[in-house]
Scaffold this motif. Structure first.
Motif, PDB file in Angstrom:
ATOM      1  N   SER A 234       0.836  -1.208   0.000  1.00  0.00           N
ATOM      2  CA  SER A 234       0.000   0.000   0.000  1.00  0.00           C
ATOM      3  C   SER A 234       0.869   1.256   0.000  1.00  0.00           C
ATOM      4  CB  SER A 234      -0.938   0.008   1.215  1.00  0.00           C
ATOM      5  OG  SER A 234      -0.203  -0.052   2.417  1.00  0.00           O
ATOM      6  N   VAL A 235       2.001   1.199   0.717  1.00  0.00           N
ATOM      7  CA  VAL A 235       2.948   2.324   0.711  1.00  0.00           C
ATOM      8  C   VAL A 235       3.525   2.504  -0.690  1.00  0.00           C
ATOM      9  CG1 VAL A 235       5.111   3.206   1.661  1.00  0.00           C
ATOM     10  CG2 VAL A 235       3.523   1.955   3.136  1.00  0.00           C
ATOM     11  N   TYR A 236       3.859   1.401  -1.319  1.00  0.00           N
ATOM     12  CA  TYR A 236       4.424   1.420  -2.674  1.00  0.00           C
ATOM     13  C   TYR A 236       3.420   2.003  -3.670  1.00  0.00           C
ATOM     14  CZ  TYR A 236       6.470  -0.440  -7.011  1.00  0.00           C
ATOM     15  OH  TYR A 236       7.003  -0.577  -8.265  1.00  0.00           O
ATOM     16  N   ALA A 237       2.148   1.639  -3.498  1.00  0.00           N
ATOM     17  CA  ALA A 237       1.105   2.172  -4.378  1.00  0.00           C
ATOM     18  C   ALA A 237       1.041   3.696  -4.266  1.00  0.00           C
ATOM     19  CB  ALA A 237      -0.249   1.563  -4.033  1.00  0.00           C
ATOM     20  N   GLY A 238       1.194   4.205  -3.037  1.00  0.00           N
ATOM     21  CA  GLY A 238       1.201   5.646  -2.835  1.00  0.00           C
ATOM     22  C   GLY A 238       2.363   6.311  -3.539  1.00  0.00           C
ATOM     23  N   GLU A 239       3.542   5.673  -3.496  1.00  0.00           N
ATOM     24  CA  GLU A 239       4.716   6.224  -4.162  1.00  0.00           C
ATOM     25  C   GLU A 239       4.516   6.286  -5.675  1.00  0.00           C
ATOM     26  OE1 GLU A 239       8.046   3.885  -3.040  1.00  0.00           O
ATOM     27  OE2 GLU A 239       8.090   4.611  -0.963  1.00  0.00           O
ATOM     28  N   LEU A 240       3.751   5.338  -6.209  1.00  0.00           N
ATOM     29  CA  LEU A 240       3.490   5.290  -7.646  1.00  0.00           C
ATOM     30  C   LEU A 240       2.338   6.206  -8.057  1.00  0.00           C
ATOM     31  CD1 LEU A 240       3.717   1.434  -8.337  1.00  0.00           C
ATOM     32  CD2 LEU A 240       5.470   3.161  -8.787  1.00  0.00           C
ATOM     33  N   GLY A 287       5.342 -12.187 -10.778  1.00  0.00           N
ATOM     34  CA  GLY A 287       4.556 -11.183 -10.082  1.00  0.00           C
ATOM     35  C   GLY A 287       5.423 -10.130  -9.429  1.00  0.00           C
ATOM     36  N   MET A 288       6.564 -10.543  -8.865  1.00  0.00           N
ATOM     37  CA  MET A 288       7.446  -9.592  -8.194  1.00  0.00           C
ATOM     38  C   MET A 288       8.112  -8.647  -9.189  1.00  0.00           C
ATOM     39  SD  MET A 288       6.802 -10.339  -5.162  1.00  0.00           S
ATOM     40  CE  MET A 288       7.875  -9.085  -4.468  1.00  0.00           C
ATOM     41  N   VAL A 289       8.537  -9.176 -10.343  1.00  0.00           N
ATOM     42  CA  VAL A 289       9.201  -8.299 -11.309  1.00  0.00           C
ATOM     43  C   VAL A 289       8.188  -7.334 -11.939  1.00  0.00           C
ATOM     44  CG1 VAL A 289       8.964  -9.797 -13.353  1.00  0.00           C
ATOM     45  CG2 VAL A 289      10.916  -8.244 -13.159  1.00  0.00           C
ATOM     46  N   ILE A 290       6.962  -7.792 -12.140  1.00  0.00           N
ATOM     47  CA  ILE A 290       5.927  -6.894 -12.666  1.00  0.00           C
ATOM     48  C   ILE A 290       5.604  -5.812 -11.638  1.00  0.00           C
ATOM     49  CG2 ILE A 290       3.518  -6.733 -13.398  1.00  0.00           C
ATOM     50  CD1 ILE A 290       3.796  -9.584 -14.493  1.00  0.00           C
ATOM     51  N   LEU A 291       5.536  -6.210 -10.369  1.00  0.00           N
ATOM     52  CA  LEU A 291       5.255  -5.251  -9.307  1.00  0.00           C
ATOM     53  C   LEU A 291       6.369  -4.224  -9.196  1.00  0.00           C
ATOM     54  CD1 LEU A 291       3.349  -4.466  -6.976  1.00  0.00           C
ATOM     55  CD2 LEU A 291       4.650  -6.020  -5.493  1.00  0.00           C
ATOM     56  N   GLY A 292       7.606  -4.695  -9.274  1.00  0.00           N
ATOM     57  CA  GLY A 292       8.750  -3.790  -9.132  1.00  0.00           C
ATOM     58  C   GLY A 292       8.897  -2.800 -10.273  1.00  0.00           C
ATOM     59  N   THR A 293       8.382  -3.149 -11.445  1.00  0.00           N
ATOM     60  CA  THR A 293       8.498  -2.266 -12.613  1.00  0.00           C
ATOM     61  C   THR A 293       7.171  -1.605 -12.979  1.00  0.00           C
ATOM     62  OG1 THR A 293       8.152  -4.177 -14.075  1.00  0.00           O
ATOM     63  CG2 THR A 293      10.431  -3.575 -13.561  1.00  0.00           C
ATOM     64  N   ALA A 294       6.161  -1.748 -12.138  1.00  0.00           N
ATOM     65  CA  ALA A 294       4.829  -1.215 -12.433  1.00  0.00           C
ATOM     66  C   ALA A 294       4.860   0.304 -12.559  1.00  0.00           C
ATOM     67  CB  ALA A 294       3.842  -1.634 -11.352  1.00  0.00           C
ATOM     68  N   ASP A 295       4.189   0.797 -13.583  1.00  0.00           N
ATOM     69  CA  ASP A 295       4.063   2.241 -13.749  1.00  0.00           C
ATOM     70  C   ASP A 295       2.632   2.639 -14.099  1.00  0.00           C
ATOM     71  OD1 ASP A 295       3.854   1.259 -16.289  1.00  0.00           O
ATOM     72  OD2 ASP A 295       5.570   2.356 -17.110  1.00  0.00           O
ATOM     73  N   SER A 296       1.724   1.692 -13.897  1.00  0.00           N
ATOM     74  CA  SER A 296       0.314   1.965 -14.177  1.00  0.00           C
ATOM     75  C   SER A 296      -0.549   1.058 -13.308  1.00  0.00           C
ATOM     76  CB  SER A 296      -0.011   1.717 -15.653  1.00  0.00           C
ATOM     77  OG  SER A 296       0.105   0.333 -15.968  1.00  0.00           O
ATOM     78  N   ALA A 297      -1.830   1.391 -13.213  1.00  0.00           N
ATOM     79  CA  ALA A 297      -2.754   0.574 -12.429  1.00  0.00           C
ATOM     80  C   ALA A 297      -2.886  -0.823 -13.016  1.00  0.00           C
ATOM     81  CB  ALA A 297      -4.128   1.256 -12.376  1.00  0.00           C
ATOM     82  N   VAL A 298      -2.829  -0.916 -14.343  1.00  0.00           N
ATOM     83  CA  VAL A 298      -2.952  -2.222 -15.002  1.00  0.00           C
ATOM     84  C   VAL A 298      -1.806  -3.141 -14.594  1.00  0.00           C
ATOM     85  CG1 VAL A 298      -2.935  -3.418 -17.224  1.00  0.00           C
ATOM     86  CG2 VAL A 298      -4.258  -1.318 -16.958  1.00  0.00           C
ATOM     87  N   MET A 299      -0.580  -2.622 -14.641  1.00  0.00           N
ATOM     88  CA  MET A 299       0.576  -3.433 -14.257  1.00  0.00           C
ATOM     89  C   MET A 299       0.524  -3.781 -12.772  1.00  0.00           C
ATOM     90  SD  MET A 299       3.862  -1.959 -16.364  1.00  0.00           S
ATOM     91  CE  MET A 299       4.930  -3.235 -15.651  1.00  0.00           C
ATOM     92  N   PHE A 300       0.132  -2.826 -11.952  1.00  0.00           N
ATOM     93  CA  PHE A 300       0.056  -3.040 -10.507  1.00  0.00           C
ATOM     94  C   PHE A 300      -0.908  -4.181 -10.185  1.00  0.00           C
ATOM     95  CE2 PHE A 300      -1.687  -1.913  -6.274  1.00  0.00           C
ATOM     96  CZ  PHE A 300      -0.502  -1.860  -5.543  1.00  0.00           C
ATOM     97  N   LEU A 301      -2.075  -4.184 -10.813  1.00  0.00           N
ATOM     98  CA  LEU A 301      -3.071  -5.226 -10.553  1.00  0.00           C
ATOM     99  C   LEU A 301      -2.717  -6.531 -11.257  1.00  0.00           C
ATOM    100  CD1 LEU A 301      -6.353  -3.113 -10.686  1.00  0.00           C
ATOM    101  CD2 LEU A 301      -5.020  -3.816  -8.688  1.00  0.00           C
ATOM    102  N   ALA A 357      14.304  -1.333   2.894  1.00  0.00           N
ATOM    103  CA  ALA A 357      13.548  -0.224   2.299  1.00  0.00           C
ATOM    104  C   ALA A 357      14.165   1.129   2.631  1.00  0.00           C
ATOM    105  CB  ALA A 357      12.095  -0.269   2.772  1.00  0.00           C
ATOM    106  N   ALA A 358      14.990   1.152   3.680  1.00  0.00           N
ATOM    107  CA  ALA A 358      15.663   2.406   4.031  1.00  0.00           C
ATOM    108  C   ALA A 358      16.877   2.662   3.134  1.00  0.00           C
ATOM    109  CB  ALA A 358      16.102   2.367   5.496  1.00  0.00           C
ATOM    110  N   LYS A 359      17.316   1.623   2.428  1.00  0.00           N
ATOM    111  CA  LYS A 359      18.502   1.722   1.579  1.00  0.00           C
ATOM    112  C   LYS A 359      18.166   1.807   0.096  1.00  0.00           C
ATOM    113  CE  LYS A 359      21.247   1.164   5.179  1.00  0.00           C
ATOM    114  NZ  LYS A 359      22.163   2.225   5.656  1.00  0.00           N
ATOM    115  N   VAL A 360      17.126   1.087  -0.329  1.00  0.00           N
ATOM    116  CA  VAL A 360      16.749   1.076  -1.749  1.00  0.00           C
ATOM    117  C   VAL A 360      15.252   1.370  -1.869  1.00  0.00           C
ATOM    118  CG1 VAL A 360      18.553  -0.578  -2.352  1.00  0.00           C
ATOM    119  CG2 VAL A 360      16.277  -1.411  -1.744  1.00  0.00           C
ATOM    120  N   SER A 361      14.842   1.741  -3.058  1.00  0.00           N
ATOM    121  CA  SER A 361      13.426   2.019  -3.285  1.00  0.00           C
ATOM    122  C   SER A 361      12.628   0.725  -3.243  1.00  0.00           C
ATOM    123  CB  SER A 361      13.225   2.701  -4.633  1.00  0.00           C
ATOM    124  OG  SER A 361      13.501   1.792  -5.698  1.00  0.00           O
ATOM    125  N   LEU A 362      11.335   0.828  -2.943  1.00  0.00           N
ATOM    126  CA  LEU A 362      10.489  -0.357  -2.891  1.00  0.00           C
ATOM    127  C   LEU A 362      10.393  -1.027  -4.261  1.00  0.00           C
ATOM    128  CD1 LEU A 362       7.590   0.853  -0.552  1.00  0.00           C
ATOM    129  CD2 LEU A 362       9.298  -0.910  -0.068  1.00  0.00           C
TER     130      LEU A 362
END
Length: 399
Positions: A234-240, A287-301, A357-362
């Motif tokens: 949910s935090v990651y979604a906010g960042e995006l 799923g993890m690589v798609i999540l990590g590279t998501a830049d839209s709601a479609v990719m996120f879901l 998470a304190a060292k690298v982006s989510l």
């Protein structure tokens, strides 16, 4: 051929599935609301809010090995009802918690009830599911947990934000009470025939089931990554800039689970665990690589869908393997062992992911997790998959 299959949806199976749903719904309901309650209503610090979750999990982990032994001695139904009663009683104590210290005690007691109840529920589910439909049945049983994971947080936050603390606690108590009532529907007459005076056993056997440890360690390995989704998606979604779709992540996750469960469960029973574990690991990694590279709601879901197919298939499969690897009379201890080690993985993962998470982006963290998940293929193969493949070959040769 289907007419000769033993029934799955018996009164006991339905009862334990409903009870398990409300047990976990109460857990997830309070998981997201208690930290807010501590900070906004009790004047506590954020560190104290986090401690509420830690204390709950610690007491659950500590009690599980004892619960497994008590189940072997007194029976699953007795321990289930006692634990559900304790769980419900502890939920009522939240109304009296007017300080952080008192709430810590309540959370500790609540965790004891939760640890006992989840162990007993898993044992009863394994007992009531026909052996020939074990993969399918346990998959449906654990689906009740997945749905609770979706509905619990949504309902909890809605209740707290719109209706206040008292209404939130009343709903939590009502959920725990329904779980208790559902447990009363269960009747295990055959369990009395199985029980008797237990022979003395070594300390290690009284604390955990050795044969369940390899798959439990495998589950804990993957749980470290899954904890990053639970804690930070949910935090990651906010960042995006996708906060408006964050709540739909676990809804998509659950829908995909529901649609895939009949197929994956039957494949388990027909072809064995390895047939679905290896593809599920790959789907989880995707799923993890798609999540990590998501830049839209479609990719996120889309990432949620792949995670649902991947991890949502792995978890019930691993728990079923733990139960089947152990003698029938040790099903309760196998369940306790698996869940305890798994929860340690969740707890450790939440801590490690918080540091990372304190060292690298989510986004980078989720992307890097892909390699970690794929490495789990080797871990599973050497700890469990190789053995299961040999057993499958023996079955084929014998037939």
């Amino acid at each position: 051929m289907n007419e000769t299959r033993p029934p799955l949806w018996t009164r006991n199976f339905i009862g334990i599935s409903i009870s398990n749903f409300f047990l976990f719904m109460t857990f997830y309901f309070l998981l997201v609301t208690v930290p807010i309650f501590v900070v906004d209503h009790l004047g506590g610090e954020k560190s104290q809010a986090g401690l509420m979750i830690t204390v709950f999990l610690i007491s659950a982990i500590i009690i599980r090995p004892f619960s497994g032994r008590w189940i072997e001695r007194f029976g699953s139904r007795v321990i289930l009802l006692c634990s559900l009663l304790l769980f419900f009683g502890a939920t009522l104590l939240y109304f009296l918690a007017d300080s952080v210290g008192i709430l810590l005690v309540v959370r500790f007691l609540h965790g004891i009830g939760f640890g006992m109840a989840t162990t007993a529920a898993g044992s009863i589910a394994a007992m009531t599911v026909p052996h020939s439909r074990r993969g399918e049945g346990m998959g449906y049983f654990i689906l009740s947990t997945n749905f609770a994971m979706v509905i619990g947080p949504f309902l909890g936050l809605t209740a707290l934000q719109n209706w206040g603390v008292n209404a939130m606690l009343q709903i939590a108590a009502g959920s725990a009470f329904i779980g208790l009532l559902s447990g009363l529907l269960i009747s295990l007459k055959e369990e009395k025939k199985m029980r008797g005076n237990l022979p003395p056993m070594k300390l290690k056997d009284a604390i955990f089931e050795v044969k369940a440890i390899p798959i439990a360690l495998t589950g804990a390995f993957f749980a470290i990554v899954y904890s990053s989704i639970l804690s930070f998606v949910s935090v990651y979604a906010g960042e995006l800039g996708l906060s408006h779709v964050a709540s739909y992540f676990f809804i998509v996750y659950a829908v995909v689970l529901l649609l895939s469960r009949p197929t994956t469960g039957k494949w388990y029973d027909l072809h064995g665990p390895n047939f679905i574990v290896y593809p599920a690991i790959i789907l989880f990694a995707a799923g993890m690589v798609i999540l990590g590279t998501a830049d839209s709601a479609v990719m996120f879901l889309t990432a949620a869908a792949f995670a649902g197919l991947g991890w949502g298939t792995l978890f019930p499969t691993f728990q079923t393997i733990a139960i089947q690897a152990s003698p029938p009379k040790r099903a309760a201890m196998a369940t306790a062992t698996f869940l305890s080690v798994f929860d340690i993985g969740i707890g450790l993962g939440s801590f490690l992911v918080g540091l990372a998470a304190a060292k690298v982006s989510l986004g980078d963290l989720y992307t890097y997790s892909t390699g970690y998940v794929l490495a789990g293929i080797l871990l599973y193969y050497f700890l469990q998959g190789r053995k299961l493949r040999k057993e499958k070959r023996k079955e084929i040769n014998a037939a």
